[in-house]
Scaffold this motif. Structure first.
Motif, PDB file in Angstrom:
ATOM      1  N   MET A 136       4.080 173.454  -1.543  1.00 56.76           N
ATOM      2  CA  MET A 136       2.755 173.494  -0.908  1.00 56.76           C
ATOM      3  C   MET A 136       2.446 172.241  -0.095  1.00 56.76           C
ATOM      4  O   MET A 136       1.290 171.858   0.048  1.00 56.76           O
ATOM      5  N   ASP A 137       3.451 171.607   0.462  1.00 57.82           N
ATOM      6  CA  ASP A 137       3.246 170.395   1.248  1.00 57.82           C
ATOM      7  C   ASP A 137       2.753 170.774   2.651  1.00 57.82           C
ATOM      8  O   ASP A 137       3.515 171.247   3.490  1.00 57.82           O
ATOM      9  N   ASP A 138       1.471 170.566   2.896  1.00 58.97           N
ATOM     10  CA  ASP A 138       0.836 170.974   4.146  1.00 58.97           C
ATOM     11  C   ASP A 138       0.238 169.751   4.831  1.00 58.97           C
ATOM     12  O   ASP A 138      -0.656 169.105   4.276  1.00 58.97           O
ATOM     13  N   PRO A 139       0.667 169.407   6.051  1.00 60.34           N
ATOM     14  CA  PRO A 139       0.138 168.212   6.714  1.00 60.34           C
ATOM     15  C   PRO A 139      -1.335 168.307   7.083  1.00 60.34           C
ATOM     16  O   PRO A 139      -1.972 167.280   7.350  1.00 60.34           O
ATOM     17  N   GLU A 140      -1.899 169.516   7.070  1.00 60.81           N
ATOM     18  CA  GLU A 140      -3.303 169.698   7.445  1.00 60.81           C
ATOM     19  C   GLU A 140      -4.231 169.798   6.242  1.00 60.81           C
ATOM     20  O   GLU A 140      -5.432 170.030   6.408  1.00 60.81           O
ATOM     21  N   ILE A 141      -3.707 169.627   5.042  1.00 62.91           N
ATOM     22  CA  ILE A 141      -4.481 170.018   3.871  1.00 62.91           C
ATOM     23  C   ILE A 141      -5.747 169.191   3.665  1.00 62.91           C
ATOM     24  O   ILE A 141      -6.762 169.709   3.223  1.00 62.91           O
ATOM     25  N   LEU A 142      -5.739 167.897   3.991  1.00 56.68           N
ATOM     26  CA  LEU A 142      -6.938 167.099   3.730  1.00 56.68           C
ATOM     27  C   LEU A 142      -8.097 167.542   4.620  1.00 56.68           C
ATOM     28  O   LEU A 142      -9.249 167.621   4.165  1.00 56.68           O
ATOM     29  N   ASP A 143      -7.819 167.844   5.868  1.00 53.07           N
ATOM     30  CA  ASP A 143      -8.870 168.367   6.743  1.00 53.07           C
ATOM     31  C   ASP A 143      -9.353 169.724   6.241  1.00 53.07           C
ATOM     32  O   ASP A 143     -10.555 170.022   6.277  1.00 53.07           O
TER      33      ASP A 143
ATOM     34  N   ARG B 206     -12.234 174.976  -8.200  1.00 51.94           N
ATOM     35  CA  ARG B 206     -11.223 173.941  -8.385  1.00 51.94           C
ATOM     36  C   ARG B 206     -10.311 173.854  -7.165  1.00 51.94           C
ATOM     37  O   ARG B 206      -9.783 174.865  -6.696  1.00 51.94           O
ATOM     38  N   LEU B 207     -10.126 172.621  -6.659  1.00 53.58           N
ATOM     39  CA  LEU B 207      -9.262 172.341  -5.519  1.00 53.58           C
ATOM     40  C   LEU B 207      -8.272 171.247  -5.897  1.00 53.58           C
ATOM     41  O   LEU B 207      -8.548 170.425  -6.776  1.00 53.58           O
ATOM     42  N   SER B 208      -7.125 171.222  -5.191  1.00 55.32           N
ATOM     43  CA  SER B 208      -6.094 170.218  -5.503  1.00 55.32           C
ATOM     44  C   SER B 208      -5.490 169.664  -4.208  1.00 55.32           C
ATOM     45  O   SER B 208      -4.356 169.994  -3.860  1.00 55.32           O
ATOM     46  N   PRO B 209      -6.220 168.814  -3.498  1.00 50.02           N
ATOM     47  CA  PRO B 209      -5.759 168.376  -2.167  1.00 50.02           C
ATOM     48  C   PRO B 209      -4.466 167.588  -2.157  1.00 50.02           C
ATOM     49  O   PRO B 209      -3.734 167.615  -1.164  1.00 50.02           O
ATOM     50  N   PHE B 210      -4.150 166.876  -3.219  1.00 49.49           N
ATOM     51  CA  PHE B 210      -2.999 165.965  -3.194  1.00 49.49           C
ATOM     52  C   PHE B 210      -1.809 166.478  -3.992  1.00 49.49           C
ATOM     53  O   PHE B 210      -0.827 165.767  -4.160  1.00 49.49           O
ATOM     54  N   ILE B 211      -1.878 167.707  -4.477  1.00 51.44           N
ATOM     55  CA  ILE B 211      -0.780 168.272  -5.258  1.00 51.44           C
ATOM     56  C   ILE B 211       0.062 169.169  -4.359  1.00 51.44           C
ATOM     57  O   ILE B 211      -0.462 170.080  -3.709  1.00 51.44           O
ATOM     58  N   LYS B 212       1.370 168.906  -4.341  1.00 50.17           N
ATOM     59  CA  LYS B 212       2.259 169.565  -3.387  1.00 50.17           C
ATOM     60  C   LYS B 212       3.314 170.444  -4.036  1.00 50.17           C
ATOM     61  O   LYS B 212       4.128 171.045  -3.335  1.00 50.17           O
TER      62      LYS B 212
END
Length: 370
Positions: free
Chosen positions: A245-252, A235-241
């Protein structure tokens, strides 16, 4: 019948699922203390909801160190394994299928809950984040407390975490579940390693995206080796901050993780999407990129209607749709979708993390009981 594709049978690894509806993992804090042991009321709760294609259990800590909230179940003692057997026996007796979610909270913890200082990739506290106990509340409500400053993990701590996930997976299979889900979402330990704002390490587990993905890779490979990749989801959560956990690199980073999971060939990737009303929408371009990067089964869970879920399946962007609170309050949710029937609403939010008892847990009515 509306939304026919939600009721198509589908194969997941070696499992034949009756439909494409998933019960999402939801923490309910009903385990028996001391010992955080699954019990008969939990078995009834899951049994009631076994008409979904797949149940993913509530988050289940792989060690005492991995516990962040009171009365959440574990999968690291013999008593806990026996407790989960009660649950899986009830699910399977109804023809249901279940994966158990393996969990380590990392820095989202407090010594008040488990007697241990939290651990994390770095000594960074999660700002504006709380956990809960049931101490001192005469009405049984959860009492929320702030998390504590974590201790930065050393190499032996990392090795122990990998070992705990492996043993948790072995214990889960011993308890009769059909597979396990590695919880790498929602600001907990593995997600903390993935995100550059929580992970300030300068060793092989920090810095570059490749390094930040390493812990997830090593845990997933080790668990897959022991129980079989056909029994392992992530389980991953790319858009949950939330949980800081707000990380500008998270989508990559998430796309790199998806490619890695595709290489390992885990049986599914579970995309955790926020379930509140003003939650961010996941853009279609990301779903398409994810589908290109990961070729296995994709589960999408969030605050979706059956129509929205059916449309995502029709578009070929996901394969299974997870529902949380709707299944919480409607144990026969698949049948209600079929009949376009009215839904029960959550009666009292105080019972979401109620700590014990049937109220707001196993007492939601079925259609045929009204």
């Amino acid at each position: 019948m509306k939304y026919n594709n939600l009721f198509e049978q589908i194969t997941l690894g070696k499992l034949d699922l009756a439909n494409r509806i998933v019960m999402a993992p939801m923490t309910r804090s009903r385990s028996t203390e001391p010992g955080n042991i699954p019990n008969q009321i939990m078995a009834e709760y899951y049994e009631q909801r076994s008409s979904v294609g797949l149940i993913i259990s509530e988050a289940t800590q792989v060690s005492l160190q991995g516990q962040g909230y009171a009365r959440t179940p574990g999968i690291f003692t013999d008593a806990q394994v026996e407790g989960w057997k009660l649950v899986t026996d009830k699910i399977h007796a109804q023809g249901g299928k279940a994966f158990l979610q393996l969990w380590h909270v990392g820095r989202v913890g407090s010594s008040i809950v488990n007697g241990l200082q939290p651990v994390a990739p770095s000594a960074c506290i999660a700002k504006d984040t709380q956990v809960y106990t049931f101490d001192g509340a005469s009405n049984g409500d959860a009492t929320f407390i702030p998390v504590e400053m974590p201790r930065e993990m050393q190499q032996d701590d990392i090795a122990k975490v990998i070992e705990a996930f492996v043993q948790g997976a072995l214990n889960a299979i011993k308890a009769g579940v059909d597979g396990v889900e590695i919880h790498a979402a929602n600001g907990y330990l593995i997600d903390q390693f993935l995100r550059s704002n929580a992970n300030k390490r300068t060793d092989n587990y920090g810095g570059s995206i490749e390094n930040r993905v390493r812990l997830l890779e090593e845990i997933t490979e080790a668990v897959s080796h022991e129980i079989g990749k056909d029994k392992v989801g992530v389980r991953l959560s790319p858009f949950i901050k939330f949980k800081d956990m707000d990380d500008p690199e998270i989508l990559d980073t998430m796309m790199a993780a998806a490619k890695m999971l595709n290489k390992i060939d885990v049986v599914y990737l579970h995309l955790c999407e926020a379930d509140w009303d003003d939650a961010p929408e996941i853009p279609e371009y990301f779903r398409k990129e994810l589908r290109s990067a990961y070729k296995g089964t994709i589960i999408a869970t969030g605050n979706k209607t059956p129509k929205e879920g059916a449309n995502l399946i029709n578009a070929g962007l996901v394969d299974l749709i997870g529902f949380g609170r709707k299944i919480l309050a409607n144990p026969d949710y698949p049948e209600r979708i079929k009949q376009d029937a009215a839904l029960n609403e959550i009666v009292n939010t105080h019972t979401l993390f109620g700590g014990g008892g049937t109220a707001g847990y196993t007492d939601y009515p079925f259609l045929d009981s009204k």
